[in-house]
Design a protein around this motif. Structure first.
Motif, PDB file in Angstrom:
ATOM      1  N   ASN A  24      73.448  48.695  64.401  1.00  0.00           N
ATOM      2  CA  ASN A  24      72.868  49.791  63.626  1.00  0.00           C
ATOM      3  C   ASN A  24      71.701  50.443  64.358  1.00  0.00           C
ATOM      4  N   ARG A  25      70.853  49.631  65.013  1.00  0.00           N
ATOM      5  CA  ARG A  25      69.737  50.194  65.786  1.00  0.00           C
ATOM      6  C   ARG A  25      70.253  51.043  66.935  1.00  0.00           C
ATOM      7  N   ILE A  26      71.274  50.566  67.625  1.00  0.00           N
ATOM      8  CA  ILE A  26      71.840  51.317  68.741  1.00  0.00           C
ATOM      9  C   ILE A  26      72.418  52.643  68.254  1.00  0.00           C
ATOM     10  N   LEU A  27      73.185  52.588  67.160  1.00  0.00           N
ATOM     11  CA  LEU A  27      73.801  53.807  66.635  1.00  0.00           C
ATOM     12  C   LEU A  27      72.760  54.780  66.110  1.00  0.00           C
ATOM     13  N   SER A  28      71.658  54.290  65.534  1.00  0.00           N
ATOM     14  CA  SER A  28      70.639  55.197  65.000  1.00  0.00           C
ATOM     15  C   SER A  28      69.949  55.960  66.123  1.00  0.00           C
ATOM     16  N   LYS A  29      69.872  55.375  67.312  1.00  0.00           N
ATOM     17  CA  LYS A  29      69.289  56.092  68.449  1.00  0.00           C
ATOM     18  C   LYS A  29      70.185  57.249  68.878  1.00  0.00           C
ATOM     19  N   GLY A  30      71.483  57.148  68.577  1.00  0.00           N
ATOM     20  CA  GLY A  30      72.419  58.194  68.956  1.00  0.00           C
ATOM     21  C   GLY A  30      72.599  59.252  67.889  1.00  0.00           C
ATOM     22  N   GLY A  31      71.835  59.166  66.819  1.00  0.00           N
ATOM     23  CA  GLY A  31      71.910  60.194  65.803  1.00  0.00           C
ATOM     24  C   GLY A  31      72.580  59.746  64.522  1.00  0.00           C
ATOM     25  N   ILE A  32      73.295  58.623  64.532  1.00  0.00           N
ATOM     26  CA  ILE A  32      73.912  58.110  63.317  1.00  0.00           C
ATOM     27  C   ILE A  32      72.914  57.151  62.696  1.00  0.00           C
ATOM     28  N   SER A  33      72.579  57.362  61.430  1.00  0.00           N
ATOM     29  CA  SER A  33      71.513  56.569  60.851  1.00  0.00           C
ATOM     30  C   SER A  33      71.620  56.538  59.340  1.00  0.00           C
ATOM     31  N   ASN A  34      70.926  55.562  58.741  1.00  0.00           N
ATOM     32  CA  ASN A  34      70.840  55.508  57.288  1.00  0.00           C
ATOM     33  C   ASN A  34      69.482  56.019  56.812  1.00  0.00           C
ATOM     34  N   ARG A  35      68.755  56.709  57.682  1.00  0.00           N
ATOM     35  CA  ARG A  35      67.455  57.263  57.321  1.00  0.00           C
ATOM     36  C   ARG A  35      67.626  58.471  56.425  1.00  0.00           C
ATOM     37  N   ARG A  36      66.597  58.739  55.626  1.00  0.00           N
ATOM     38  CA  ARG A  36      66.606  59.938  54.796  1.00  0.00           C
ATOM     39  C   ARG A  36      66.399  61.156  55.695  1.00  0.00           C
ATOM     40  N   PRO A  37      66.823  62.349  55.248  1.00  0.00           N
ATOM     41  CA  PRO A  37      66.699  63.547  56.079  1.00  0.00           C
ATOM     42  C   PRO A  37      65.256  63.899  56.429  1.00  0.00           C
ATOM     43  N   ASP A  38      64.260  63.508  55.602  1.00  0.00           N
ATOM     44  CA  ASP A  38      62.877  63.863  55.902  1.00  0.00           C
ATOM     45  C   ASP A  38      62.211  62.864  56.835  1.00  0.00           C
ATOM     46  N   GLU A  39      62.962  61.852  57.330  1.00  0.00           N
ATOM     47  CA  GLU A  39      62.428  60.899  58.287  1.00  0.00           C
ATOM     48  C   GLU A  39      63.046  61.179  59.650  1.00  0.00           C
ATOM     49  N   ALA A  40      62.255  60.947  60.660  1.00  0.00           N
ATOM     50  CA  ALA A  40      62.762  61.094  62.019  1.00  0.00           C
ATOM     51  C   ALA A  40      62.358  59.853  62.795  1.00  0.00           C
ATOM     52  N   MET A  41      63.066  59.560  63.858  1.00  0.00           N
ATOM     53  CA  MET A  41      62.713  58.420  64.682  1.00  0.00           C
ATOM     54  C   MET A  41      62.893  58.797  66.136  1.00  0.00           C
ATOM     55  N   ALA A  42      61.867  58.574  66.905  1.00  0.00           N
ATOM     56  CA  ALA A  42      61.973  58.799  68.341  1.00  0.00           C
ATOM     57  C   ALA A  42      62.645  57.573  68.955  1.00  0.00           C
ATOM     58  N   ALA A  43      63.113  57.716  70.187  1.00  0.00           N
ATOM     59  CA  ALA A  43      63.696  56.572  70.865  1.00  0.00           C
ATOM     60  C   ALA A  43      62.635  55.489  70.963  1.00  0.00           C
ATOM     61  N   ALA A  44      62.945  54.320  70.455  1.00  0.00           N
ATOM     62  CA  ALA A  44      62.000  53.215  70.445  1.00  0.00           C
ATOM     63  C   ALA A  44      62.768  51.929  70.664  1.00  0.00           C
ATOM     64  N   ASP A  45      62.031  50.868  70.976  1.00  0.00           N
ATOM     65  CA  ASP A  45      62.666  49.583  71.214  1.00  0.00           C
ATOM     66  C   ASP A  45      62.995  48.858  69.909  1.00  0.00           C
ATOM     67  N   TRP A  46      62.212  49.121  68.865  1.00  0.00           N
ATOM     68  CA  TRP A  46      62.460  48.494  67.575  1.00  0.00           C
ATOM     69  C   TRP A  46      61.822  49.333  66.486  1.00  0.00           C
ATOM     70  N   MET A  47      62.170  49.043  65.247  1.00  0.00           N
ATOM     71  CA  MET A  47      61.674  49.835  64.132  1.00  0.00           C
ATOM     72  C   MET A  47      61.157  48.882  63.054  1.00  0.00           C
ATOM     73  N   PRO A  48      59.835  48.864  62.831  1.00  0.00           N
ATOM     74  CA  PRO A  48      59.303  47.975  61.799  1.00  0.00           C
ATOM     75  C   PRO A  48      59.738  48.428  60.405  1.00  0.00           C
ATOM     76  N   VAL A  49      59.873  47.462  59.510  1.00  0.00           N
ATOM     77  CA  VAL A  49      60.273  47.778  58.141  1.00  0.00           C
ATOM     78  C   VAL A  49      59.059  48.230  57.338  1.00  0.00           C
ATOM     79  N   VAL A  50      59.312  49.070  56.348  1.00  0.00           N
ATOM     80  CA  VAL A  50      58.233  49.625  55.534  1.00  0.00           C
ATOM     81  C   VAL A  50      58.568  49.538  54.049  1.00  0.00           C
ATOM     82  N   ASP A  51      57.518  49.531  53.239  1.00  0.00           N
ATOM     83  CA  ASP A  51      57.620  49.733  51.797  1.00  0.00           C
ATOM     84  C   ASP A  51      56.783  50.961  51.493  1.00  0.00           C
ATOM     85  N   ILE A  52      57.275  51.848  50.648  1.00  0.00           N
ATOM     86  CA  ILE A  52      56.521  53.034  50.242  1.00  0.00           C
ATOM     87  C   ILE A  52      56.354  52.974  48.739  1.00  0.00           C
TER      88      ILE A  52
END
Length: 153
Positions: A24-52
């Motif tokens: 899932n991390r690999i695919l999200s770097k290629g544009g496929i993701s389960n992120r909401r449309p108002d979130e963006a992610m730059a190429a990174a080595d890992w993505m910390p989890v969050v609570d809002i």
């Protein structure tokens, strides 16, 4: 030897879940993701989890950053976009030691969030304690709900 075998014993389902998360991390770097449309992610080595969370007076973002020093974290907010980035260093091994399993992510990370208009960007606060970064985004005065009394005539 039995204690080492117990340490290395793994659960097949956990291993499958780990592989799925990596994919899932690999695919999200290629544009496929389960992120909401108002979130963006730059190429990174890992993505910390969050609570809002949203309270009466503010929004809060809690980011899990164990092992990350305060000086390695950068926050910026501009034009309704909050960016949290930084780096967690890879652990160092002493002479004669080697990994049998290394599942904790390290390297660069970045999380980007759209910020509602109801947030006062000038009053953003951040605190890193016990591996949890808490970002407080106070609401502007007019965005806070108000209670109105109704008089009976």
């Amino acid at each position: 030897m039995d204690s080492m075998r117990a340490l290395l014993h793994h659960d097949d389902f956990r291993e499958l879940e780990t592989m799925s998360n990596r994919l899932n991390r690999i695919l999200s770097k290629g544009g496929i993701s389960n992120r909401r449309p108002d979130e963006a992610m730059a190429a990174a080595d890992w993505m910390p989890v969050v609570d809002i969370l949203e309270g009466h007076d503010d929004f809060q973002i809690h980011v899990e950053l164990p092992g990350v020093e305060k000086s390695a974290v950068k926050l910026s907010i501009e034009k309704g976009v909050l960016s949290i980035s930084g780096q967690r260093p890879q652990g160092t091994l002493s002479e004669g030691t080697r990994y049998h399993r290394n599942e904790r992510p390290y390297g660069r990370f970045e999380r980007v969030f759209g910020v509602p208009d109801s947030v006062d960007e000038q009053k953003l606060e951040a605190n890193l304690k016990d591996g949890i970064l808490t970002v407080r985004l106070p609401k502007v005065e007019k965005a806070k709900p108000k209670s109105i009394q109704i008089s009976v005539a």
